[in-house]
Write an enzyme that holds these catalytic residues in place. Sequence first.
Site, short mmCIF file in Angstrom:
data_model
loop_
_atom_site.label_atom_id
_atom_site.label_comp_id
_atom_site.label_asym_id
_atom_site.label_seq_id
_atom_site.Cartn_x
_atom_site.Cartn_y
_atom_site.Cartn_z
CG HIS A 85 -1.90 -1.01 1.27
ND1 HIS A 85 -2.36 -1.59 0.13
CD2 HIS A 85 -2.57 -1.58 2.29
CE1 HIS A 85 -3.27 -2.49 0.45
NE2 HIS A 85 -3.41 -2.50 1.75
CD GLU B 28 29.88 9.51 32.14
OE1 GLU B 28 29.99 9.46 30.91
OE2 GLU B 28 30.68 10.12 32.86
CG ASP C 55 30.33 6.31 28.50
OD1 ASP C 55 30.69 5.29 27.86
OD2 ASP C 55 31.09 7.26 28.74
CB CYS D 75 25.44 16.29 26.59
SG CYS D 75 26.28 15.21 27.74
#
Lengths: 82, 539
Positions: free
Chosen positions: B188, B428, B452, B499
Amino acid sequence: MQTINHCIQAAEGMHARPAGVLAKTASAYQSTVNLYFQDKCINAKRMLAIMTLGLQQGDAIRIDIEGEDEIAAAQALTRVLI
Amino acid sequence: MRVYSGKCLVEGAAIAPIFVYRPPQWEDCQTVVADTQQECERYRSASEKAAKALQERYTKALQSNSEEQAAIFEAQQMMLEDEDFSEQIQTLITEDHRSAVSAVMETAESFAQIFLQMDSDIMKSKAADMRDIASLVIRFLQDRQLIFDSMPAQCIVLAERLLPGELAEMDSRKVLGIVLKESSAHSHLAVLAAGRKLPFLLCPDMDLQDYWTGQVAGMDSAQTKLWIDISPETAESLRRNYQFTEPFASTLPQKQDTQMATAEGFKLCLNIGHPKELTSEVIAACDGVGVFRSEFQFIGKSQEPDEESLFEDYRYAAEALKGKTLVIRTIDIGADKQAAFLHLPPEENPALGCRGIRLCFEKKDLFVKQLRAILRASAYGKIALLLPMICQVDELLRSKAILEEVKKSLRGEDIPFDENIALGVMIETPAAVLIADELAREADFFSVGSNDLTQYCLAVDRDNRQMESYYNAQHPAVMKLLKMTAQAATDAGIGLCICGELARVSSATQILVDMGYRQFSVSPAFIPLMKETLALCKR
């Protein structure tokens, strides 16, 4: 009870739209509408149930209609079968 | 530049920034529902809204004379309203106490699997319809804006797969082309794309990366090619072949409006690794520096830098920012970043070894030297301190004690510095998240390093290419950690910034905003894209 024996004609088989139309038509009547294919039996008022049969061109089906308005229902269903 | 070959599904060409689309998937589906009556009611109401939306799509398609598209939506509405479908969903809710979201997903998937097993391609394509219906109902259940709303003004959409309904939801003025890993000429989606004259390429070999978002891509279905990070020469020849007019040309990066203001209520900061990245244009476009990775002064140097050279770099950056905040992250050496002069012994698992704050404690003289340089520079601009790899409250307290010692000695030498310098903690590690409430009592702000955090949460080495498919920054577990962090910061009323790479993934922005994130820190190259994304986000 009314019985329709039908062989699927459409090259695309019984896909969403024709299944939807069939279910909608069957739902318009009070009669119970059962669709038989191979060893399966489903409620023809349910679109997805019809679709799960995966009906292809050439497949033979039987529809049993039972109830007060079975004659009118059978006539209407015959018109929408593909 | 990377090049992929594929198959043309709809002809055409485009050059535009990439928008990598990943469907949202972090909703917790394992919830056990207590009030099943209410959950069923929630499902029925969402289902009604979905039916209405399909009805609208049907009417819209009819009005634009595309009967084929209209038929798709009409059939979808019938499937949605099918009683077997809704009964199965409500049974799962009432009998198994499942959430409406998971009941809808499972039911739609069970039908999708039946269709996928059929021989006919047409029937197989109904699986996509089922998933499409489910995603529409779920959208209303979660009452969340589709992330497509955060798409940049003009883009090429890259995705694993795309549902027809998702394409229908996209603003057709924004999408200039689609490239998918999975789809077919019978889908589709191909019908819808052809109806919109939208170039559509199938690239099964494309190894889709979230960081591509914002990079400029070119696609040409005649050559059946996709260029990621397209070179100016290739772009030029593509433009010449197709005689591209303005809409395409204007999407090239050099013409992007970097000076647009950040949307109200948000802050957009920079991640930088060197003060030279702070050009006047970049400074004007941002609201500050979210992370100044200070390792550049140490990595690859044979000699330890002296306090003066550290101070000069910090002062330069602080002054250049003219009052905008400069967040300096103290040295995060270790793991993949090594400094030769430190003569650190090799470690078996450096990512789990002596890095970040642990190294700062190990080499306290170096840490003190850096803190002195940072504090001295704080007299020349607005500086904040950020500590990496914090896992214990004690590490934060110990750092604060060292900072106090340094402040005291500077006072003794009559050297000016900012007495109220803000001290933040990098979030982190999962440990930091789990004690975020305690850390929040001792810190002025949190800065989430999503890279991290993902690595440590999922036990996946982010630099190991073989593990790439396991590294998912939007894994439900990572999203939970992000949410907990935002909650702890909000509860304590301290600053919060994200960040990592995730900060610039447009498809995640709205989710992060919903969690409470308002400050995003990204590489300078992503500033224009993020401004557009944030402008479209709902707070």
